[in-house]
Write a protein that holds these residues in place. Structure first.
Motif, short mmCIF file in Angstrom:
data_model
loop_
_atom_site.label_atom_id
_atom_site.label_comp_id
_atom_site.label_asym_id
_atom_site.label_seq_id
_atom_site.Cartn_x
_atom_site.Cartn_y
_atom_site.Cartn_z
N TYR A 187 0.83 -1.21 0.00
CA TYR A 187 0.00 0.00 0.00
C TYR A 187 0.87 1.26 0.00
O TYR A 187 0.40 2.35 -0.32
CB TYR A 187 -0.91 0.03 1.23
N SER A 246 -5.38 -5.02 -8.06
CA SER A 246 -5.14 -5.87 -6.90
C SER A 246 -5.12 -5.03 -5.62
O SER A 246 -5.67 -5.45 -4.59
CB SER A 246 -3.84 -6.65 -7.06
N ASP A 294 -15.58 -12.86 -4.77
CA ASP A 294 -15.13 -14.14 -5.29
C ASP A 294 -13.69 -14.05 -5.79
O ASP A 294 -12.92 -15.00 -5.71
CB ASP A 294 -16.07 -14.58 -6.43
N LEU A 295 -13.36 -12.89 -6.31
CA LEU A 295 -12.00 -12.69 -6.83
C LEU A 295 -11.01 -12.38 -5.71
O LEU A 295 -9.81 -12.60 -5.85
CB LEU A 295 -12.00 -11.54 -7.84
N MET A 310 -15.56 -15.41 -17.02
CA MET A 310 -15.65 -14.56 -18.20
C MET A 310 -17.09 -14.19 -18.52
O MET A 310 -17.40 -13.04 -18.78
CB MET A 310 -15.01 -15.28 -19.39
N ARG A 356 -6.97 -7.07 -17.15
CA ARG A 356 -7.58 -6.15 -16.20
C ARG A 356 -7.35 -6.56 -14.76
O ARG A 356 -6.96 -5.75 -13.93
CB ARG A 356 -9.09 -6.05 -16.47
N ILE A 357 -7.60 -7.82 -14.46
CA ILE A 357 -7.44 -8.25 -13.06
C ILE A 357 -5.96 -8.41 -12.70
O ILE A 357 -5.60 -8.48 -11.55
CB ILE A 357 -8.22 -9.54 -12.74
N GLU A 360 -16.21 -1.38 -11.78
CA GLU A 360 -17.67 -1.29 -11.65
C GLU A 360 -18.34 -1.91 -12.89
O GLU A 360 -19.27 -2.71 -12.78
CB GLU A 360 -18.08 0.17 -11.51
N ARG A 361 -17.81 -1.56 -14.04
CA ARG A 361 -18.37 -2.10 -15.28
C ARG A 361 -18.26 -3.62 -15.34
O ARG A 361 -19.16 -4.30 -15.83
CB ARG A 361 -17.65 -1.48 -16.48
N ASP A 362 -17.18 -4.15 -14.83
CA ASP A 362 -16.99 -5.59 -14.86
C ASP A 362 -17.76 -6.30 -13.75
O ASP A 362 -17.68 -7.53 -13.62
CB ASP A 362 -15.49 -5.93 -14.74
N GLY A 363 -18.45 -5.53 -12.93
CA GLY A 363 -19.28 -6.15 -11.90
C GLY A 363 -18.54 -6.57 -10.66
O GLY A 363 -19.05 -7.36 -9.85
N LEU A 364 -17.33 -6.04 -10.46
CA LEU A 364 -16.54 -6.44 -9.30
C LEU A 364 -16.72 -5.49 -8.13
O LEU A 364 -16.53 -5.87 -6.98
CB LEU A 364 -15.05 -6.49 -9.68
N LEU A 395 -9.68 -9.79 -19.87
CA LEU A 395 -10.07 -9.89 -18.47
C LEU A 395 -8.83 -10.16 -17.61
O LEU A 395 -8.66 -9.56 -16.54
CB LEU A 395 -11.10 -11.00 -18.29
N ALA A 421 -22.13 -8.55 -16.82
CA ALA A 421 -22.07 -7.33 -16.03
C ALA A 421 -21.79 -6.13 -16.93
O ALA A 421 -22.38 -5.06 -16.77
CB ALA A 421 -21.00 -7.45 -14.95
N ARG A 422 -20.93 -6.31 -17.89
CA ARG A 422 -20.59 -5.22 -18.80
C ARG A 422 -21.80 -4.84 -19.64
O ARG A 422 -22.07 -3.65 -19.85
CB ARG A 422 -19.46 -5.63 -19.75
N ILE A 466 -5.39 -17.17 -10.89
CA ILE A 466 -5.84 -15.97 -11.58
C ILE A 466 -6.29 -16.30 -13.01
O ILE A 466 -7.29 -15.79 -13.49
CB ILE A 466 -4.73 -14.88 -11.57
N TYR A 494 -24.11 -2.84 -17.47
CA TYR A 494 -23.56 -1.51 -17.23
C TYR A 494 -23.74 -0.63 -18.46
O TYR A 494 -24.18 0.51 -18.36
CB TYR A 494 -22.08 -1.62 -16.87
N TRP A 520 -9.57 -18.16 -12.74
CA TRP A 520 -10.68 -17.28 -12.39
C TRP A 520 -11.17 -16.53 -13.61
O TRP A 520 -12.38 -16.42 -13.85
CB TRP A 520 -10.27 -16.29 -11.29
N ALA A 521 -10.25 -16.03 -14.38
CA ALA A 521 -10.62 -15.28 -15.58
C ALA A 521 -11.43 -16.16 -16.53
O ALA A 521 -12.47 -15.74 -17.07
CB ALA A 521 -9.37 -14.75 -16.29
N ASN A 553 -8.09 -5.30 -2.67
CA ASN A 553 -7.65 -5.55 -1.30
C ASN A 553 -8.11 -4.45 -0.34
O ASN A 553 -8.57 -4.73 0.76
CB ASN A 553 -6.11 -5.67 -1.26
N ARG A 596 -14.01 2.70 -12.37
CA ARG A 596 -15.03 2.58 -13.40
C ARG A 596 -14.97 1.21 -14.08
O ARG A 596 -15.99 0.56 -14.32
CB ARG A 596 -14.87 3.67 -14.46
N LEU A 643 -19.27 -10.87 -6.86
CA LEU A 643 -18.26 -11.30 -7.83
C LEU A 643 -16.87 -10.80 -7.42
O LEU A 643 -15.88 -11.54 -7.53
CB LEU A 643 -18.62 -10.77 -9.23
N GLU A 699 -19.78 -14.14 -16.62
CA GLU A 699 -20.39 -13.25 -15.64
C GLU A 699 -19.94 -11.82 -15.85
O GLU A 699 -20.73 -10.87 -15.75
CB GLU A 699 -20.04 -13.72 -14.22
N VAL A 700 -18.68 -11.66 -16.14
CA VAL A 700 -18.15 -10.32 -16.37
C VAL A 700 -18.75 -9.73 -17.65
O VAL A 700 -19.13 -8.55 -17.68
CB VAL A 700 -16.61 -10.35 -16.46
#
Lengths: 134, 134
Positions: free
Chosen positions: A20, B39, B102-103, A118, B32-33, B75-79, B29, A124-125, A110, A128, A113-114, B43, B72, B99, A120-121
């Motif tokens: 952080y 990350s 979950d990640l 996929m 992005r993650i 948010e768009r990806d639903g996380l 995806l 969500a998109r 990771i 949005y 998970w992707a 967290n 943004r 979601l 679900e994301v």
DNA sequence: CAGTATCCCTCATGATACTG
DNA sequence: CAGTATCATGAGGGATACTG
């Protein structure tokens, strides 16, 4: 001074490093292992040790440059080993080191998970985008 | 056609999506993650829901622009969810969605790994650099 | 407070060509 | 085969200023 156990050293490290904090070197490491090519390469090397050409085929779409560059970085960070067998033509094999193997579960998670989330994301998109403009 | 269980759907997804393939949307995806800000933000939001200003303080060094942009996208990806409370001044709170939750374990693992293994990587780099030129 | 809007510039990455 | 070298581009990301 080998009075600290490995477990104690890990605890110490956790106290000493905090991602952080902006100046923490962990930021750079996090950046490196959070690279898309890194996760794909670590996963590919976990399947089996591979040669340069094999890797470029397994990880489709990676350029020679990025493959070389990412492999060098991983080698420098002690995650991947590079073994040259003198021959004609020369044979170079890459494999995970113990440290790389230690990171593997995270890289597998990771990627998995992707792939698993996929849809679900994607949903969500769509939500949005239809809720907001375009 | 709700004849597929959630478990079956996950298996299907794993067969359908393969990040090794260049054209797979999973690549985006994964990108992005696999972002350092992602990350850190996931967290930070796991510790507790937070407002914009709190986040920028918790994740030291992030610029307003990257914070907005990353939030943004998440948010768009639903996380991540974004809740606006009308008031003066307006109050906006960010939190993890199911979601995003979950990640979370993966994001925690990658951050923890970086912090825990920083010294080993630093040592590996020193070895590499002294073995090779500078 | 929680952004949006600009400017600007570096660096990451790709494409191409060459080599031991 | 396994790279290295060079060039070119555009996206990533910081700094600054402005707004409901």
């Amino acid at each position: 001074m080998a009075t600290r156990t490995a477990a104690q050293q890990r605890v110490d490290a956790k106290l000493r490093y905090d991602a952080y904090v902006a100046e923490c070197p962990t930021r750079h490491l996090l950046d490196r292992i959070s690279d898309k090519w890194t996760s794909l390469l670590i996963n590919a090397l976990a399947e089996q040790p591979r040669r340069f050409g094999e890797l470029s085929r397994r990880v489709a779409g990676i350029s020679q440059k990025m493959l070389t560059q990412t492999l060098r970085n991983l080698e420098r960070d002690g995650l991947v080993s590079r073994t040259v067998t003198p021959a004609v033509p020369v044979r170079v094999e890459y494999a995970l080191t113990p440290l790389g193997l230690d990171l593997l579960p995270v890289m597998q998670a990771i990627k998995a998970w992707a792939e698993a989330n996929m849809e679900e994301v994607l949903a969500a998109r769509a939500d949005y985008d239809s809720a907001n403009g375009s």
